[in-house]
Design an enzyme around this catalytic site. Structure first.
Site, PDB file in Angstrom:
ATOM      1  N   HIS A 168      15.568  42.167  38.131  1.00 38.15           N
ATOM      2  CA  HIS A 168      16.357  43.549  38.234  1.00 38.15           C
ATOM      3  C   HIS A 168      15.733  44.719  37.841  1.00 38.15           C
ATOM      4  O   HIS A 168      15.470  45.806  38.306  1.00 38.15           O
ATOM      5  CB  HIS A 168      17.765  43.179  37.959  1.00 38.15           C
ATOM      6  CG  HIS A 168      18.541  44.457  38.210  1.00 38.15           C
ATOM      7  ND1 HIS A 168      18.825  45.679  37.429  1.00 38.15           N
ATOM      8  CD2 HIS A 168      19.388  44.636  39.257  1.00 38.15           C
ATOM      9  CE1 HIS A 168      19.542  46.552  37.812  1.00 38.15           C
ATOM     10  NE2 HIS A 168      20.315  46.069  39.212  1.00 38.15           N
ATOM     11  N   GLU A 195      24.116  37.282  33.767  1.00 38.90           N
ATOM     12  CA  GLU A 195      24.010  38.483  34.576  1.00 38.90           C
ATOM     13  C   GLU A 195      23.153  39.626  34.122  1.00 38.90           C
ATOM     14  O   GLU A 195      23.748  40.838  33.923  1.00 38.90           O
ATOM     15  CB  GLU A 195      25.180  38.991  35.243  1.00 38.90           C
ATOM     16  CG  GLU A 195      26.014  38.012  36.201  1.00 38.90           C
ATOM     17  CD  GLU A 195      26.983  38.344  36.916  1.00 38.90           C
ATOM     18  OE1 GLU A 195      27.029  39.609  37.603  1.00 38.90           O
ATOM     19  OE2 GLU A 195      28.164  38.126  36.567  1.00 38.90           O
ATOM     20  N   HIS A 236      20.909  42.820  33.266  1.00 37.25           N
ATOM     21  CA  HIS A 236      20.421  43.962  34.274  1.00 37.25           C
ATOM     22  C   HIS A 236      19.509  44.718  33.417  1.00 37.25           C
ATOM     23  O   HIS A 236      18.371  44.554  33.282  1.00 37.25           O
ATOM     24  CB  HIS A 236      21.667  44.590  34.631  1.00 37.25           C
ATOM     25  CG  HIS A 236      22.354  44.056  35.534  1.00 37.25           C
ATOM     26  ND1 HIS A 236      21.958  43.893  37.088  1.00 37.25           N
ATOM     27  CD2 HIS A 236      23.550  43.268  35.823  1.00 37.25           C
ATOM     28  CE1 HIS A 236      22.612  43.120  37.883  1.00 37.25           C
ATOM     29  NE2 HIS A 236      23.862  42.616  37.141  1.00 37.25           N
ATOM     30  N   GLU A 242      26.004  41.632  32.145  1.00 37.41           N
ATOM     31  CA  GLU A 242      27.165  41.848  32.631  1.00 37.41           C
ATOM     32  C   GLU A 242      28.494  41.270  32.485  1.00 37.41           C
ATOM     33  O   GLU A 242      29.513  41.544  32.638  1.00 37.41           O
ATOM     34  CB  GLU A 242      27.020  42.157  34.255  1.00 37.41           C
ATOM     35  CG  GLU A 242      27.191  43.500  35.038  1.00 37.41           C
ATOM     36  CD  GLU A 242      27.261  43.589  36.231  1.00 37.41           C
ATOM     37  OE1 GLU A 242      27.812  44.373  36.934  1.00 37.41           O
ATOM     38  OE2 GLU A 242      26.501  42.803  36.983  1.00 37.41           O
TER      39      GLU A 242
END
Length: 294
Positions: free
Chosen positions: A228, A268, A270, A285
């Site tokens: 990402h 998650e 990022h 996240e």
């Protein structure tokens, strides 16, 4: 290489930390996409948060500006925000409706540049809030992240256009196709080697592009890692988040990749940046901010 990962939980269970940058105060600043706040965290893990005036703004990416201010994008609210290191927030409406501002970076001209995902434009905002927009040639390019390049221009990823774009501070645009079809480029950063490095969320690769437009790609060992964001480290190597694989990756300038598991399952990851302390900080996240020490 031995690494240690420290994780710090946010107070709210629904904060959704997303974008991240190093502020002018040398603290780590981040956006809370779900919590609708801007936060900052000290090296010792002390967190301060500031509420965004516009409800459900969809705050996404944040970047340091000139002086003691940071700038951020409000994807849902169609605004660009500015916050001082004391926490005072100012918001600016974009001329194009439903433009979806997302990536943001300080340009070599002292202005702040940003991408408009659904507006298919690159925007520029000066210190007084004056906004100029530039249309992209491909009407479905979906510009995502943006960074100042070594040549004084701004470089950005075209997530759906499958290209790396370059825009000069005078608004001249050039585009470079990525060899892997439908690679889905997202994060992009300036490397210590004078090239731009980017991640391919669908191509599962790390890419490198020179200012002349020559592209090299390096496959990520873990399948479907969904990289990402990417940032340079203290030793010249680059670090990136793997959203689906729940890992942080490291790539040398020669293309050798090493991956490290994150302690929290399904975190998650990022946004990711190099902090003043020499550690790599990234946003999870799952409502945590993490520090990787190596």
């Amino acid at each position: 290489m031995n690494v240690k990962i420290n994780e710090y939980s946010l107070r709210s269970a629904k904060s959704g930390p997303y974008g991240m940058t190093l502020g002018p105060d040398q603290e780590v600043w981040f956006t809370e996409n779900q919590g609708n706040r801007i936060g900052k965290i000290t090296e010792g893990g002390v967190i301060t948060e500031y509420v965004i005036p516009t409800l459900d703004a969809g705050v996404s990416i944040i970047a340091a500006g000139v002086g003691k201010e940071l700038w951020f994008t409000e994807y849902k609210a169609n605004k660009i925000g500015k916050i001082t290191i004391e926490g005072k927030i100012t918001e600016y409406n974009l001329p194009t409706s439903n433009s979806g501002p997302f990536g943001i970076a300080l340009g070599s001209d002292g202005a702040v540049w940003f991408t408009e995902i659904t507006g298919n434009k690159i925007g520029r905002i000066d210190a007084n809030g004056k906004i100029i927009e530039y249309d992209l040639p491909d009407k479905a390019s979906f510009p995502s992240m943006i960074v100042a390049g070594p040549d004084g221009a701004l470089w950005y990823t075209e997530n759906q256009g499958n290209k790396i774009g370059r825009i000069s501070t005078s608004g001249k645009i050039a585009e470079y196709p990525i060899p892997t079809p439908a690679s889905g480029p997202v994060g992009i950063t300036k490397g210590s080697d004078g090239a731009l490095w980017f991640v391919e969320i669908n191509g599962n690769k790390i890419g490198r592009i020179t200012p002349a437009g020559e592209i090299t790609e390096y496959p990520i060992p873990t399948e479907n890692a969904k990289p990402h964001a990417i940032t340079p480290g203290k030793d010249g190597d680059l670090w990136f988040t793997e959203w689906e694989a729940n890992q942080v990756g490291r790539i040398t300038l020669c293309g050798q990749i090493t991956e490290y598991k994150i302690p929290t399952p399904n975190s998650e990851p990022h946004g990711i940046i190099l902090a003043q302390d020499g550690g790599i900080w990234f946003a999870e996240e799952s409502n945590k901010i993490a520090q990787l020490i190596y």
